[in-house]
Design a protein around this motif. Structure first.
Motif, short mmCIF file in Angstrom:
data_model
loop_
_atom_site.label_atom_id
_atom_site.label_comp_id
_atom_site.label_asym_id
_atom_site.label_seq_id
_atom_site.Cartn_x
_atom_site.Cartn_y
_atom_site.Cartn_z
N THR A 563 12.85 -47.27 -57.03
CA THR A 563 13.51 -46.90 -55.78
C THR A 563 14.35 -48.05 -55.24
N ASP A 564 15.47 -47.71 -54.63
CA ASP A 564 16.30 -48.71 -53.95
C ASP A 564 15.64 -49.04 -52.60
N LEU A 565 15.21 -50.27 -52.46
CA LEU A 565 14.50 -50.69 -51.24
C LEU A 565 15.37 -51.60 -50.36
N THR A 566 16.68 -51.55 -50.56
CA THR A 566 17.57 -52.44 -49.83
C THR A 566 17.39 -52.32 -48.33
N GLU A 567 17.27 -51.09 -47.83
CA GLU A 567 17.15 -50.87 -46.39
C GLU A 567 15.86 -51.47 -45.84
N GLN A 568 14.74 -51.24 -46.58
CA GLN A 568 13.46 -51.79 -46.13
C GLN A 568 13.47 -53.32 -46.17
N MET A 569 14.08 -53.86 -47.23
CA MET A 569 14.16 -55.32 -47.34
C MET A 569 14.92 -55.91 -46.16
N LYS A 570 15.98 -55.24 -45.76
CA LYS A 570 16.80 -55.72 -44.65
C LYS A 570 16.05 -55.60 -43.32
N ASN A 571 15.35 -54.48 -43.12
CA ASN A 571 14.67 -54.24 -41.84
C ASN A 571 13.41 -55.07 -41.68
#
Length: 585
Positions: A563-571
């Protein structure tokens, strides 16, 4: 050493299609391991050819890869060796390229070189190598003590100032010949005593051998020949109760004598000595292997040593930067020049990765299991259970962080006993490991944390850390699951609920996670509440059970990897910060 090899490239040499090695500049001991027939010895032979670039040392039939020499016969019919060598004191860089080929029985060697940007002639390159380096290749199947003896004899005995004109000494008086013999014997005696001292010092590390029972002796027989024959006439004898030639002794003792000679030659020469030793552990018992490796590490502070090995005693877990794991690949090749014939293209490759990944692959190669010295690495983290280990490793991979050695204690209440077990395992290690111990911030975790945070151990050091929450909030009752991004937890939970025929957790439930009524609760208790509210007609679920935790861990690990976790990593940047903190010692 005056020079450092920063890079060595091989193209089209035996099983090696193309390989590049960049040794660590701060270490002189380079270790190559891998299965049989993957090119370890060929790497050493290529180095030998590089430092002895003469036609006689090259044979297209042996040295050009078989699929090229017998198949294509095209542009690839050339062996290319390249090296980048730095003069340590000045920083000057020598870039040397050697090309070997053979056409219709005619061999050709082309050598190009540069000092920084200044071109060197072929003769200047050869003179540079001959003047500054002495390279020994010791193959596993042939210790070749006589060759080493010849090197010592030629340098230490013959330059005594006699026999300056060949043949004339044969006509000298008997008195002159006697004087020559006496002086030669005196020189031989000095060599014998010095090497014996080194040899006996090595044997002191071996409990099963009494060093007083052994000594090295150089036989100097009566002779009627002069300078040309002396080195061939001298032989080494290992003296116990009678004088017998070295070849009658066990291979293990011969290998120990080899180390004595290495130390002797290193002390006597002003050149940079490079020892390429194929399987130095061959025929040695375990304690001699350990002793030999420690001695080689010591010698490597003064000269370059390259070893190939199948023994984990020759792998320094505390420093894997100069350890290279070789593997072999095989590819089918067909050539228009040879219709109907299929050739196997063999290729040697290097398995790369972090120190932990490299060590894990080496462990697998050597067949090393639990409860041995390789269970503990120089840097380790300790977690409660296997599901914790799996989650951490999945996250390390996702963030492209180095993966440390993760030890599983089997529960927080077992930490104390497990650390005592580690203490016993580390008693014979050559390094002092560091352990970072991860605790849940719940009742049991805080109790064990307070017990262990100030405890010291003789054989390793510790650092105790509480797990953090995904958003960095410093509440109590934080467990590993609270460290995981909430969406991953909820998605895995719904898979379990659907499997059991329960209604899923809704989006509105997810939004309650950070409301005042749920914010301080561990995520697993929130899951219990949400599931019960949505499934009043069902038996209550308990996500704190081991079976539920294992299921969630498995599904979360798979989702992390896909899964792309870019958003969670950023938040939620605190997750990456904590992982970075524990990834490295």
């Amino acid at each position: 050493m005056k020079y450092r090899i920063d890079e060595f490239n091989i193209k089209n040499f035996r099983s090696i299609s193309q390989i590049k090695i960049r040794p660590n500049k701060d270490e002189n001991l380079l270790t190559i391991c891998g299965s049989n027939n993957v090119g370890k010895t060929n790497f050493l032979r290529a180095l030998y050819l590089f430092f002895h670039p003469i036609k006689e040392n090259f044979s297209a039939k042996k040295d050009i890869p078989y699929h090229i020499s017998e198949g294509s016969m095209g542009l690839g019919f050339v062996t290319t060796l390249k090296a980048k060598i730095t003069e340590i004191s000045t920083g000057k860089t020598y870039n040397i390229t050697q090309k070997f080929t053979e056409r219709k029985g005619e061999k050709q060697v082309d050598i190009l070189g540069k000092i920084d940007r200044e071109n060197l002639t072929q003769k200047e390159v050869i003179d540079f190598l001959n003047k500054n380096f002495k390279f020994f290749l010791i193959e596993a199947s042939n210790v070749n003590i006589p060759k080493l003896v010849s090197e010592i004899v030629n340098e230490e005995i013959l330059p005594i100032g006699l026999d300056k004109r060949r043949g004339k000494a044969q006509q000298e008086s008997l008195e002159k010949l006697t004087e020559f013999i006496d002086k030669s014997k005196e020189a031989v005696g000095k060599i014998e005593n010095e090497i014996t001292k080194i040899f006996k010092d090595i044997l002191k590390d071996v409990n099963t051998i009494d060093s007083d029972d052994w000594k090295l002796k150089i036989n100097f027989p009566e002779y009627n020949y002069l300078r040309e024959a002396i080195s061939n006439m001298i032989n080494f004898t290992l003296f116990d109760t009678n004088q017998r030639e070295l070849e009658t002794k066990g291979s293990g003792i011969q290998r120990t004598i080899l180390l004595s000679l290495i130390q002797y030659v290193n002390k006597k020469t002003k050149k940079d000595v490079i020892w390429a030793i194929d399987e130095p552990e061959a025929f040695l018992q375990a304690d001699l292997q350990k002793s030999l490796f420690n001695r080689l590490k010591d010698e490597a502070t003064r000269n370059k040593i390259i070893v190939t090995t199948h023994s984990h005693f020759f792998i320094d877990l505390n420093s894997l930067k100069n350890t290279f794991l070789f593997a072999g690949t095989k590819e089918l090749k067909e050539y228009s020049r040879k219709p109907g014939l299929v050739f196997h293209k063999l290729n040697t490759i290097v398995i790369n990765g972090s120190d932990y990944e490299k060590a894990t692959n080496i462990k697998k190669h050597f067949g090393i299991k639990r409860n041995d010295s390789w269970e503990i690495f120089p840097y380790n983290i300790v977690v409660e259970g296997q599901e914790d280990k799996d989650l951490f490793i999945a996250l390390f991979n996702k963030f492209d962080l180095p993966i440390p050695n993760v030890l599983v204690a089997g529960g927080v209440d077992k930490y104390k006993g497990y650390l005592q077990f580690i203490e016993d395992m580390c008693s014979e290690l050559s390094f002092k490991p560091k352990l970072k111990i991860i605790f849940d911030k719940d009742g049991a975790g805080k109790s064990q944390y307070n017990t262990l945070k100030n405890k010291t151990f003789k054989n390793f050091t510790t650092e105790c850390l509480f797990i953090i929450r995904f958003d960095g909030k410093t509440y109590d009752n934080i467990e590993l699951e609270d460290f995981i991004y909430p969406d991953l937890i909820f998605n895995a939970t719904n898979k379990l609920l659907r499997k059991k025929g329960y209604k899923s957790i809704r989006k509105s439930d997810r939004e309650k996670r950070c409301l005042a009524s749920y914010d301080r609760k561990p995520i697993l208790e929130c899951l219990n509440d949400f599931t019960t509210q949505n499934n009043e007609d069902k038996h209550p679920m308990d996500f704190n059970t081991m079976s539920s935790k294992l299921f969630l861990s498995d599904k979360i690990c798979k989702e992390i990897s896909t899964t792309d976790l870019t958003e969670q990593m950023k938040n939620f940047p605190k997750v990456e910060e904590f992982l970075t903190q524990i990834a490295s010692g």
